[in-house]
Write a protein that holds these residues in place. Structure first.
Motif, PDB file in Angstrom:
ATOM      1  N   GLU A 145      -4.052  34.430  34.371  1.00  0.00           N
ATOM      2  CA  GLU A 145      -5.374  35.127  34.645  1.00  0.00           C
ATOM      3  C   GLU A 145      -6.010  35.444  33.200  1.00  0.00           C
ATOM      4  O   GLU A 145      -5.465  35.624  32.148  1.00  0.00           O
ATOM      5  N   SER A 146      -7.394  34.709  32.905  1.00  0.00           N
ATOM      6  CA  SER A 146      -7.970  34.515  31.682  1.00  0.00           C
ATOM      7  C   SER A 146      -7.935  35.711  30.655  1.00  0.00           C
ATOM      8  O   SER A 146      -7.703  35.493  29.758  1.00  0.00           O
ATOM      9  N   LYS A 147      -8.129  36.812  31.293  1.00  0.00           N
ATOM     10  CA  LYS A 147      -7.954  37.938  30.269  1.00  0.00           C
ATOM     11  C   LYS A 147      -6.775  38.693  29.911  1.00  0.00           C
ATOM     12  O   LYS A 147      -6.544  39.136  28.934  1.00  0.00           O
ATOM     13  N   LYS A 148      -5.637  37.746  30.444  1.00  0.00           N
ATOM     14  CA  LYS A 148      -4.265  38.155  29.725  1.00  0.00           C
ATOM     15  C   LYS A 148      -3.864  37.036  29.129  1.00  0.00           C
ATOM     16  O   LYS A 148      -2.582  36.880  28.816  1.00  0.00           O
ATOM     17  N   ILE A 190     -14.144  36.497  26.750  1.00  0.00           N
ATOM     18  CA  ILE A 190     -14.792  37.824  27.361  1.00  0.00           C
ATOM     19  C   ILE A 190     -13.449  38.298  28.292  1.00  0.00           C
ATOM     20  O   ILE A 190     -13.142  37.335  29.204  1.00  0.00           O
ATOM     21  N   ARG A 191     -12.988  39.386  27.933  1.00  0.00           N
ATOM     22  CA  ARG A 191     -11.922  39.832  28.820  1.00  0.00           C
ATOM     23  C   ARG A 191     -12.214  41.006  29.710  1.00  0.00           C
ATOM     24  O   ARG A 191     -11.472  41.123  30.858  1.00  0.00           O
ATOM     25  N   ASN A 192     -13.362  41.455  29.473  1.00  0.00           N
ATOM     26  CA  ASN A 192     -13.503  42.893  30.195  1.00  0.00           C
ATOM     27  C   ASN A 192     -14.347  42.559  31.486  1.00  0.00           C
ATOM     28  O   ASN A 192     -15.266  43.282  31.626  1.00  0.00           O
ATOM     29  N   ILE A 196     -15.964  33.614  29.775  1.00  0.00           N
ATOM     30  CA  ILE A 196     -14.933  34.111  30.476  1.00  0.00           C
ATOM     31  C   ILE A 196     -13.814  33.202  30.885  1.00  0.00           C
ATOM     32  O   ILE A 196     -12.510  33.555  30.691  1.00  0.00           O
ATOM     33  N   LEU A 197     -14.235  31.775  31.397  1.00  0.00           N
ATOM     34  CA  LEU A 197     -13.172  30.842  31.710  1.00  0.00           C
ATOM     35  C   LEU A 197     -12.303  30.581  30.506  1.00  0.00           C
ATOM     36  O   LEU A 197     -11.159  30.310  30.586  1.00  0.00           O
TER      37      LEU A 197
END
Lengths: 223, 285
Positions: free
Chosen positions: B67-70, B54-56, B49-50
């Protein structure tokens, strides 16, 4: 720029891992075979060799490359680098496509197939198609035995029909098959441009599917 | 201190059941943060995730201001990962590997010769990786992670498979990176490394942080040094243990000392592993 580095890197690995050596052997063996068959057979033989080997071999080479990158975990480092999934796939397709096209052109010259520019374009896209199949299968499995078994349906579906096509009465609808479309481009040259679009459509379709599989593979293996 | 990583109420699940939950921590520039936990505890998932794989996830994970997911792929210019197992092209030389992986980044690269020299591998630069020992591959892997001069480093068992001399060299290099202001996430089972290197550690068990503090505070707050001594009583050897802070009131010990009847005495301080076991009920080593 990064894409060019990646492409150069891929070509270097392919050389180191003996893929170019195998292509050289193929050229020598086929060169001898072509000179031994009667003149009347050369055209058909040339079409079969050009389609089934330089193009279709991409599937096996791509599988071998992915399995090697997986087993050596080099893929892990690529997955957490600025390299995008598209760059990764395109670099593999480009490097294998170029060598396939070069080998196909040499075979075509020996068999005097003609339409060399169209043949080159057709073989390049056919190579992309098979490489994408290899990449798709390779992204899902981790062992060579599994890979060999998993590619059997691909061979039956994609490799066999164009070879059979050369020995039966052609029907127009058959041209929807990517392999037959590729052979038609080689045979018809400019006249087969519609078939080239069909082939391209297949490549794009398969690219979209393979892309999502490769993306998942990156997530699975990265850490 | 500037925070390079800020994780707030992170939660993620592969299935309907939460896999990691309620994870919060911060890591600043020039800090080493240790993620400690048994296999399957959720450390790798947190790392995935870091690094944006993994974005969800739920919650917030800000890495290098993003923001990691973006994140976009430029995000990886500033991240270096030293995997536990070598991730190198075996048929290429050390130099060719470094040149290739370095070429994937647009950052100015560090001098690979200097880095190889520092880990004692300059002479092996033109040798194929397939001929390297496990330790050499580990060192080359580490150099590869530093090559593009990332500000955030993820190190997974960096001293695993190294002899004590090379482990020392590696630990010194990690400390040097910290001095340069790098933010380092260290994942390890080696509690001695974690105690020595980490400014803060988090014990991860079953996807939750069970404890988070500096190694020193964890050791001091949960345990205390003890003294164990033995003596003869009615011809039989007896063992007794007392807290170091209570030796002054241990009459038996005093009496044995006065009469020179002690057979053995030794002190022992709790290790981070003892604290880990106490907090989580599990062992890492």
């Amino acid at each position: 720029m990064r894409f060019l580095h990646l492409l150069k890197g891929d070509m270097k690995f392919q050389f180191r891992y003996g893929i170019y050596f195998i292509y050289a052997i193929i050229l020598i063996v086929y060169g001898v075979a072509i000179h031994m068959v009667p003149e009347a057979w050369k055209y058909r033989l040339g079409l079969i060799l050009v389609y089934s080997d330089p193009a279709a071999l991409g599937m096996f080479f791509m599988g071998a490359l992915i399995l090697l990158e997986k087993s050596e975990r080099a893929l892990n480092s690529i997955a957490i680098s600025p390299v995008t999934v598209d760059e990764y796939i395109l670099s593999k397709l480009g490097s294998l496509g170029l060598i396939s096209t070069l080998v196909a052109e040499i075979i075509a010259l020996q068999c005097e197939l003609g339409n060399y520019i169209w043949l080159g374009i057709s073989v390049f896209f056919a190579s992309c198609l098979f490489s994408l199949l290899g990449l798709l299968v390779g992204s899902l499995i981790s062992g060579l035995n599994q890979f060999v078994i998993a590619t059997v349906p691909c061979e039956i579906l994609f490799l066999l029909p164009p070879i059979v096509y050369l020995f039966i009465t052609p029907q127009k609808w058959m041209g929807m098959h990517p392999g037959i479309a590729s052979v038609e481009v080689v045979m018809q040259g400019m006249g087969g441009v519609a078939n080239l679009w069909i082939l391209l459509l297949w490549v794009i379709l398969l690219y979209v599917v393979t892309r999502s599989f490769v993306k998942n593979m990156f997530i699975r293996i990265a850490i | 201190m500037d925070k390079m990583i800020t994780v707030n109420n992170l939660a993620f699940s592969y299935t309907k059941r939460p896999f990691v939950e309620d994870i919060s921590f911060e890591v600043g520039k020039g800090e080493i943060f240790g993620l400690l936990g048994p296999s399957g505890a959720g450390k790798s998932t947190i790392q995935k995730i870091l690094v944006g794989l993994i974005r969800n996830y739920d919650g917030s994970v800000i890495v290098d201001g993003v923001e990691s997911k973006k994140h976009t792929n430029a995000f990886y210019q500033n991240i270096g990962v030293d995997f536990e197992f070598p991730s190198l092209y075996e048929k290429l030389t050390a130099k060719q590997n470094l040149e290739f992986f370095g070429s994937l980044y647009s950052n100015p690269l560090r001098d690979w010769k200097e880095l190889l020299e520092e880990v004692g591998m300059l002479e092996a630069a033109d040798k194929k990786v397939s001929g390297f020992s496990k330790g050499m591959k580990s060192r080359l892997n580490f150099v590869k992670a530093l090559l593009h001069n990332p500000q955030i480093l993820f190190l997974d068992e960096p001293t695993s498979g190294l002899d004590p001399t090379n482990a020392r060299i590696m630990k010194n290099m990690i400390l040097k990176e910290r001095e340069k202001g790098k933010c380092i996430i260290l994942t390890t089972h080696n509690m001695e490394d974690a105690t020595e290197l980490c400014d803060e550690v988090a014990f991860i068990v079953d996807g939750h942080i069970k404890a988070k503090d500096t190694p020193h505070n964890l050791i001091m707050s949960r345990g205390a040094a003890r003294v164990t001594y033995s003596y003869l009583e009615n011809g039989k050897e007896q063992n007794r243990t007392t807290l170091l802070s209570e030796t002054g009131s241990d009459e038996i010990l005093h009496s044995l000392l006065r009469t020179n009847q002690l057979r053995s005495i030794h002190s022992s301080e709790p290790t981070l592993n003892d604290i880990f076991m106490e907090v989580t009920g599990r062992s890492l080593v």
